[in-house]
Design a protein around this motif. Structure first.
Motif, PDB file in Angstrom:
ATOM      1  N   GLN A  83      -1.188  11.019 -12.804  1.00 53.01           N
ATOM      2  CA  GLN A  83      -1.023  12.367 -12.227  1.00 53.01           C
ATOM      3  C   GLN A  83       0.449  12.807 -12.207  1.00 53.01           C
ATOM      4  N   GLU A  84       1.269  12.175 -11.357  1.00 56.09           N
ATOM      5  CA  GLU A  84       2.646  12.655 -11.182  1.00 56.09           C
ATOM      6  C   GLU A  84       3.432  12.605 -12.491  1.00 56.09           C
ATOM      7  N   LEU A  85       3.453  11.434 -13.132  1.00 55.07           N
ATOM      8  CA  LEU A  85       4.245  11.297 -14.358  1.00 55.07           C
ATOM      9  C   LEU A  85       3.612  12.058 -15.526  1.00 55.07           C
ATOM     10  N   THR A  86       2.305  12.183 -15.493  1.00 55.46           N
ATOM     11  CA  THR A  86       1.611  12.966 -16.520  1.00 55.46           C
ATOM     12  C   THR A  86       2.137  14.396 -16.548  1.00 55.46           C
ATOM     13  N   GLN A  87       2.233  15.000 -15.383  1.00 61.54           N
ATOM     14  CA  GLN A  87       2.702  16.391 -15.322  1.00 61.54           C
ATOM     15  C   GLN A  87       4.130  16.493 -15.837  1.00 61.54           C
ATOM     16  N   ILE A  88       4.956  15.523 -15.432  1.00 63.75           N
ATOM     17  CA  ILE A  88       6.362  15.528 -15.874  1.00 63.75           C
ATOM     18  C   ILE A  88       6.448  15.402 -17.398  1.00 63.75           C
ATOM     19  N   MET A  89       5.702  14.460 -17.960  1.00 63.56           N
ATOM     20  CA  MET A  89       5.748  14.236 -19.411  1.00 63.56           C
ATOM     21  C   MET A  89       5.251  15.465 -20.164  1.00 63.56           C
ATOM     22  N   HIS A  90       4.155  16.042 -19.709  1.00 66.28           N
ATOM     23  CA  HIS A  90       3.627  17.221 -20.408  1.00 66.28           C
ATOM     24  C   HIS A  90       4.661  18.346 -20.413  1.00 66.28           C
ATOM     25  N   ASP A  91       5.408  18.465 -19.318  1.00 71.00           N
ATOM     26  CA  ASP A  91       6.434  19.513 -19.257  1.00 71.00           C
ATOM     27  C   ASP A  91       7.627  19.196 -20.158  1.00 71.00           C
ATOM     28  N   LEU A  92       7.863  17.902 -20.408  1.00 69.37           N
ATOM     29  CA  LEU A  92       9.063  17.508 -21.156  1.00 69.37           C
ATOM     30  C   LEU A  92       8.874  17.500 -22.674  1.00 69.37           C
ATOM     31  N   VAL A  93       7.638  17.501 -23.142  1.00 71.58           N
ATOM     32  CA  VAL A  93       7.405  17.432 -24.591  1.00 71.58           C
ATOM     33  C   VAL A  93       7.304  18.855 -25.159  1.00 71.58           C
ATOM     34  N   PRO A  94       8.297  19.289 -25.921  1.00 72.36           N
ATOM     35  CA  PRO A  94       8.210  20.627 -26.516  1.00 72.36           C
ATOM     36  C   PRO A  94       7.042  20.693 -27.504  1.00 72.36           C
ATOM     37  N   GLY A  95       6.237  21.722 -27.407  1.00 69.75           N
ATOM     38  CA  GLY A  95       5.103  21.872 -28.313  1.00 69.75           C
ATOM     39  C   GLY A  95       4.007  20.847 -28.088  1.00 69.75           C
ATOM     40  N   TYR A  96       3.883  20.351 -26.863  1.00 76.12           N
ATOM     41  CA  TYR A  96       2.863  19.341 -26.563  1.00 76.12           C
ATOM     42  C   TYR A  96       1.478  19.840 -26.988  1.00 76.12           C
ATOM     43  N   SER A  97       0.775  19.011 -27.749  1.00 76.80           N
ATOM     44  CA  SER A  97      -0.499  19.440 -28.344  1.00 76.80           C
ATOM     45  C   SER A  97      -1.681  19.340 -27.390  1.00 76.80           C
ATOM     46  N   GLY A  98      -1.500  18.675 -26.252  1.00 72.42           N
ATOM     47  CA  GLY A  98      -2.621  18.466 -25.342  1.00 72.42           C
ATOM     48  C   GLY A  98      -3.422  17.213 -25.635  1.00 72.42           C
ATOM     49  N   LYS A  99      -3.018  16.464 -26.684  1.00 70.62           N
ATOM     50  CA  LYS A  99      -3.755  15.247 -27.055  1.00 70.62           C
ATOM     51  C   LYS A  99      -2.953  14.010 -26.649  1.00 70.62           C
ATOM     52  N   GLU A 100      -3.647  12.996 -26.125  1.00 70.66           N
ATOM     53  CA  GLU A 100      -2.972  11.786 -25.666  1.00 70.66           C
ATOM     54  C   GLU A 100      -3.720  10.533 -26.080  1.00 70.66           C
ATOM     55  N   SER A 101      -2.935   9.476 -26.314  1.00 67.56           N
ATOM     56  CA  SER A 101      -3.492   8.134 -26.497  1.00 67.56           C
ATOM     57  C   SER A 101      -2.665   7.189 -25.646  1.00 67.56           C
ATOM     58  N   ILE A 102      -3.100   5.927 -25.563  1.00 63.59           N
ATOM     59  CA  ILE A 102      -2.396   4.986 -24.699  1.00 63.59           C
ATOM     60  C   ILE A 102      -2.415   3.583 -25.314  1.00 63.59           C
ATOM     61  N   ALA A 133       0.807  -1.229   0.000  1.00 62.83           N
ATOM     62  CA  ALA A 133       0.000   0.000   0.000  1.00 62.83           C
ATOM     63  C   ALA A 133       0.838   1.276   0.000  1.00 62.83           C
ATOM     64  N   GLU A 134       2.018   1.234   0.597  1.00 65.66           N
ATOM     65  CA  GLU A 134       2.777   2.472   0.668  1.00 65.66           C
ATOM     66  C   GLU A 134       3.372   2.879  -0.683  1.00 65.66           C
ATOM     67  N   ASN A 135       3.879   1.910  -1.453  1.00 65.66           N
ATOM     68  CA  ASN A 135       4.639   2.239  -2.674  1.00 65.66           C
ATOM     69  C   ASN A 135       3.923   1.968  -3.984  1.00 65.66           C
ATOM     70  N   TYR A 136       3.018   1.021  -4.006  1.00 65.90           N
ATOM     71  CA  TYR A 136       2.446   0.572  -5.282  1.00 65.90           C
ATOM     72  C   TYR A 136       1.210   1.389  -5.649  1.00 65.90           C
ATOM     73  N   HIS A 137       1.497   2.638  -6.076  1.00 64.19           N
ATOM     74  CA  HIS A 137       0.416   3.546  -6.505  1.00 64.19           C
ATOM     75  C   HIS A 137       0.625   3.867  -7.977  1.00 64.19           C
ATOM     76  N   MET A 138       0.777   2.845  -8.786  1.00 63.79           N
ATOM     77  CA  MET A 138       1.141   3.091 -10.192  1.00 63.79           C
ATOM     78  C   MET A 138       0.048   3.839 -10.951  1.00 63.79           C
ATOM     79  N   TYR A 139      -1.211   3.586 -10.605  1.00 67.73           N
ATOM     80  CA  TYR A 139      -2.286   4.292 -11.306  1.00 67.73           C
ATOM     81  C   TYR A 139      -2.163   5.804 -11.090  1.00 67.73           C
ATOM     82  N   THR A 140      -2.000   6.200  -9.853  1.00 68.93           N
ATOM     83  CA  THR A 140      -1.879   7.628  -9.541  1.00 68.93           C
ATOM     84  C   THR A 140      -0.569   8.198 -10.081  1.00 68.93           C
ATOM     85  N   TYR A 141       0.497   7.403  -9.992  1.00 69.98           N
ATOM     86  CA  TYR A 141       1.796   7.839 -10.522  1.00 69.98           C
ATOM     87  C   TYR A 141       1.678   8.167 -12.009  1.00 69.98           C
ATOM     88  N   ILE A 142       1.068   7.252 -12.760  1.00 78.01           N
ATOM     89  CA  ILE A 142       0.999   7.457 -14.212  1.00 78.01           C
ATOM     90  C   ILE A 142       0.003   8.545 -14.581  1.00 78.01           C
TER      91      ILE A 142
END
Lengths: 248, 248
Positions: A96-115, A85-94
């Protein structure tokens, strides 16, 4: 947490969409980047590719002796049970946390995503995509687990991460989710018929019944197996599928 | 000995040429098949791809504690020195024993062959291709060692496999070979400028001087490194280069 991010050659004025890739059991962020063969297509279509790891990692992070539970096998859920329970929060990590990081890292990010995802990550892509159906323009999967609450891999993992009360499992199960939804992003699924996990772990009947009248394309490929050779063969088709939606 | 062989989808009437791939230090036959990204191009052009291992293997086979000598590091020569002389006959293995096996395994084999390699295997491709210049229609290499008798990797290996008498080294050195030849198959070499081995191990000056007025295309690629990412980026170009010669 380690991750990979592919950025396409692009001009300053290009608007770059982001496709997420979720890998399967035992993988890290390296498997798809080294063996997926996506770079040519991502470059051509000018899309960025985000590749997270498949679980938290480290000597102080809970693990099991089994390759299908613990590190490398998060199932992309938020665990509620000890010792996870303490560490395995992959859903929230992907989402929320990693989402923000990725959006900041993609130059010219269009705001559109697929998976997209493979196997355990194929389920992760379907589950995350369906739970966030306004966010993702399209969803695809290679050889996904489609109904984890009914198959050995999923039952073992959900018992461990979510506990034995099965009513808590449905919100993490792609078949349960799609059954309740009227509108979903277009979904493409590729399944090899020579995949040794197909019959027991990856069966599609319940999912396809729940997906009736919804935009799901389920492609069986004769003679293809569970490997990255199958992925690299059809990844161009998957990326083209997503690009069509991302550029609408 | 383990090897990989890629066969393209083909009709019974198709004549299929064979391209050999020789890998670099530490590799097995798996590296190129899993990370090379060649399958799409080999399928499109209907060529078979032969991928040998990089040395003899096994618990009873001589080895060293160094990654650049012994198993995984044959340099594709026929060793004359102990303890290597009994097993390390990679030149004869590839040009005779494995040749016969591959020719038998390719349905509709056209009788035409080319050879490619990477790093140590790039030298192997040049050396084997030049020593058998009537047999191979074309030769190419990614980040090859070009003059092993002048660089640390090659000097160490040739001392061990061939002995300290340097006069015995020349017949295994691509620069010495090309210097003596008037007619050679067309050669394509791709070298990344961000390759950390470039300056010390892969220097091209002596080779290109010896290759003057011969059909050698030496392509430098800015920012590309020694990895399979570089290979998978340009493998389509290399296969097209060979196909042009193979289909003449």
């Amino acid at each position: 947490m380690i991750f990979s991010l592919y950025l396409p050659p692009a001009e300053i004025e290009d608007a770059i969409p982001l496709i997420w890739w979720l890998s399967g059991l035992t993988c890290t962020d390296d498997n798809f980047s080294q063996k997926g063969g996506f770079q040519e297509y991502a470059a051509k279509h000018k899309v960025a590719i985000a590749i997270p790891d498949t679980s938290p990692r480290g000597d102080n992070i809970p693990d099991s002796n089994d390759w299908d539970l613990g590190q490398g096998a998060s199932f992309y859920v938020d665990a509620t049970q000890e010792p996870w329970a303490e560490n395995y929060h992959m859903y929230t990590y992907i989402t929320q946390e990693l989402t923000q990081i990725m959006h900041d890292l993609v130059p010219g990010y269009s705001g559109k995503e697929s998976i997209i995802g493979h196997s355990m990550g194929g389920h992760g892509a379907l589950m995350i995509g369906l739970k966030n159906s306004n966010r993702f323009s399209s969803i695809s999967a290679f050889a996904p687990i489609l109904n984890p609450i009914q198959v050995p891999w999923g039952i073992k993992a959900f018992n461990a991460y979510l506990g034995s009360e099965e009513s808590t499992w449905h919100e993490w199960d792609a078949t349960s989710l799609i059954k309740q939804m009227d509108q979903i992003p277009p979904i493409l699924i590729t399944q090899g018929t020579a995949d040794t996990f197909y019959d027991v772990q990856l069966q599609e009947d319940a999912f396809m019944k729940a997906a009736q009248n919804k935009p799901v394309q389920y492609d069986k490929k004769d003679g293809y197996d569970h490997s990255y050779f199958t992925i690299s063969t059809f990844i161009g088709q998957h990326i083209a599928f997503h690009v069509e939606q991302l550029n609408k």
